[in-house]
Scaffold this motif. Structure first.
Motif, PDB file in Angstrom:
ATOM      1  N   ASN A  77       0.831  -1.205   0.000  1.00 26.75           N
ATOM      2  CA  ASN A  77       0.000   0.000   0.000  1.00 26.75           C
ATOM      3  C   ASN A  77       0.867   1.258   0.000  1.00 26.75           C
ATOM      4  O   ASN A  77       0.567   2.235  -0.707  1.00 26.75           O
ATOM      5  CB  ASN A  77      -0.931   0.003   1.215  1.00 26.75           C
ATOM      6  N   ALA A  78       1.943   1.249   0.809  1.00 26.86           N
ATOM      7  CA  ALA A  78       2.852   2.395   0.838  1.00 26.86           C
ATOM      8  C   ALA A  78       3.520   2.577  -0.518  1.00 26.86           C
ATOM      9  O   ALA A  78       3.644   3.703  -1.024  1.00 26.86           O
ATOM     10  CB  ALA A  78       3.914   2.199   1.931  1.00 26.86           C
ATOM     11  N   ARG A  79       3.933   1.481  -1.123  1.00 28.18           N
ATOM     12  CA  ARG A  79       4.557   1.526  -2.453  1.00 28.18           C
ATOM     13  C   ARG A  79       3.588   2.104  -3.485  1.00 28.18           C
ATOM     14  O   ARG A  79       3.953   2.986  -4.274  1.00 28.18           O
ATOM     15  CB  ARG A  79       4.995   0.117  -2.845  1.00 28.18           C
ATOM     16  N   ALA A  80       2.338   1.609  -3.457  1.00 27.05           N
ATOM     17  CA  ALA A  80       1.350   2.078  -4.430  1.00 27.05           C
ATOM     18  C   ALA A  80       1.078   3.570  -4.258  1.00 27.05           C
ATOM     19  O   ALA A  80       0.943   4.304  -5.245  1.00 27.05           O
ATOM     20  CB  ALA A  80       0.053   1.278  -4.280  1.00 27.05           C
ATOM     21  N   THR A  81       1.011   4.038  -3.008  1.00 26.37           N
ATOM     22  CA  THR A  81       0.762   5.458  -2.748  1.00 26.37           C
ATOM     23  C   THR A  81       1.907   6.316  -3.268  1.00 26.37           C
ATOM     24  O   THR A  81       1.695   7.334  -3.939  1.00 26.37           O
ATOM     25  CB  THR A  81       0.571   5.698  -1.243  1.00 26.37           C
ATOM     26  N   LEU A  82       3.148   5.919  -2.973  1.00 26.41           N
ATOM     27  CA  LEU A  82       4.298   6.692  -3.424  1.00 26.41           C
ATOM     28  C   LEU A  82       4.390   6.711  -4.951  1.00 26.41           C
ATOM     29  O   LEU A  82       4.679   7.754  -5.549  1.00 26.41           O
ATOM     30  CB  LEU A  82       5.581   6.115  -2.819  1.00 26.41           C
ATOM     31  N   MET A  83       4.130   5.571  -5.577  1.00 25.64           N
ATOM     32  CA  MET A  83       4.182   5.513  -7.038  1.00 25.64           C
ATOM     33  C   MET A  83       3.116   6.417  -7.658  1.00 25.64           C
ATOM     34  O   MET A  83       3.358   7.096  -8.656  1.00 25.64           O
ATOM     35  CB  MET A  83       3.995   4.072  -7.514  1.00 25.64           C
TER      36      MET A  83
END
Length: 381
Positions: A126-132
């Motif tokens: 989820n953190a990865r998806a948000t940053l991307m």
């Protein structure tokens, strides 16, 4: 510092597309209390110049506790209680984001992470998806540890190591660490007149860690050792680290033009090879995703992501973020074609199998993106 000491050589930076820039408290804290824009402006100009070249930058920034102290006109004290530091961080976060936003025409986004966010695979995704998504939108993510809810035994501890983790999280090509000395020396240059600059480190051996001293200022939590730890973590993920003096405008101007005046820590292998190695060796969860021949061909020949339209079904009870096997079913039987990190649970996949990506939210009531497995999270067998 000894004027006769040798200086760092200029080095040409490798081409990079996405980077993490770590900025420590010593570069942002005012001499008295609170935050100062003095060095932040030059760092922001480097980020802006990089964006103008079509590159993406995530900032990992310390300084919230110092900003909170400034609001309360309170001096730093050794051994402050955890609750006090957390309260100061909560007070200072808005000030820290405000400092960065004043330098950019692009929006700045605050992202606070904890140890649990990075340990739990689903929250990691989820953190990865948000940053991307923030990068896709043209925003500048400013990441910090969420000190207000962290506990001592689970704190990430310093933003050098957090920056390395974030660099791997967003598949960065480079990790830039801005500090208040020119680079990595053979000894502490503040106390040893014979300390020699080290332009390049091929591999971080124990001998290099022995050269590293403790914290350089009373404001930050990390010293040179944590910067070497960060470089080692980034290197294991195939990401090179570049250490430089963030207080020098000329150093940052040259950095924006593709020239490093500081220390380069090389990675053991390239980023793609490191990620594919990790994907190949993470233990599989029980269960499989079944795909048709067209999906198998698209992944194998075109390097495509796995979309729900090519999925026939799912076996087992795996969860979002689990590593699972992808099996092609056809007239000739079954064939293992890939393994990857699933963006959806087995139950969700059974519901969206064969559907168009645009239908995911209508079927599930939510969506984690158009891919069942993104090509960056997939390795062919």
């Amino acid at each position: 510092m000894n004027a006769a000491r040798a200086s760092f050589a200029d080095q040409t930076l490798p081409n990079w597309r996405r980077a993490v820039l770590k900025v420590g408290s010593s570069l942002l804290a005012a001499e008295g209390e609170g935050l100062s824009p003095r060095h932040a402006l030059n760092l922001a100009q480097f980020v802006a110049a990089s964006q103008a070249e079509g590159r993406e930058v995530v900032i990992v920034s310390s300084g919230a506790v110092a900003a909170g102290r400034g609001l309360l006109h309170r001096q730093a004290t050794a051994g402050a209680a955890m609750a006090e530091r957390q309260a100061l961080a909560a007070l200072g976060q808005a000030q820290l984001i405000g400092l960065w936003q004043r330098f950019f025409s692009h929006p700045v986004a605050q992202v606070l992470l904890t140890h649990d966010d990075l340990r739990n695979r689903r929250r990691y995704l989820n953190a990865r998806a948000t940053l991307m998504e923030l990068l896709q939108l043209g925003a500048i993510p400013v990441v910090n540890e969420n000190d207000t809810v962290s506990v001592d035994e689970l704190k990430l501890g310093d933003n050098d190591n957090l920056a390395a983790i974030v660099a791997a999280l967003v598949d960065a090509d480079a990790l830039f660490i801005a500090t208040d000395i020119d680079g990595f020396y053979s000894a502490n240059p503040r106390t040893d007149a014979d300390a020699q600059p080290i332009d390049e480190v091929e591999a971080l051996t124990p001998a290099f860690f022995a050269m590293a001293g403790g914290a350089g200022s009373g404001v930050g939590t990390g010293g040179m050792r944590t910067k070497l730890e960060a470089a080692a973590k980034a290197g294991a993920a195939g990401i090179e680290t570049f250490l430089f003096n963030g207080t020098r405008a000329d150093t940052l101007a040259r950095l924006a033009r593709g020239t490093l005046n500081g220390t380069r820590f090389r990675a053991a292998q390239n980023r793609l090879a490191a990620r594919k190695y990790w994907l190949s060796h993470v233990p599989l969860e029980p269960g499989r995703i079944l795909v048709d021949a067209g999906a198998a061909r698209a992944m194998g020949e075109k390097g495509a992501s796995l979309l729900p339209g090519g999925v026939l079904g799912a076996e087992g009870d795996f969860r979002r973020g689990d590593m699972v096997e992808v099996v092609a079913k056809g007239e000739g039987g079954e064939r293992r074609v890939a393994r990857g990190v699933s963006q959806y649970s087995a139950a969700d996949i059974r519901r969206i199998a064969g559907r168009h990506s645009r239908d995911i939210e209508a079927v599930l009531g939510y969506n984690y993106g158009e891919n069942v497995i993104h090509r960056d999270d997939l390795v062919l067998l």
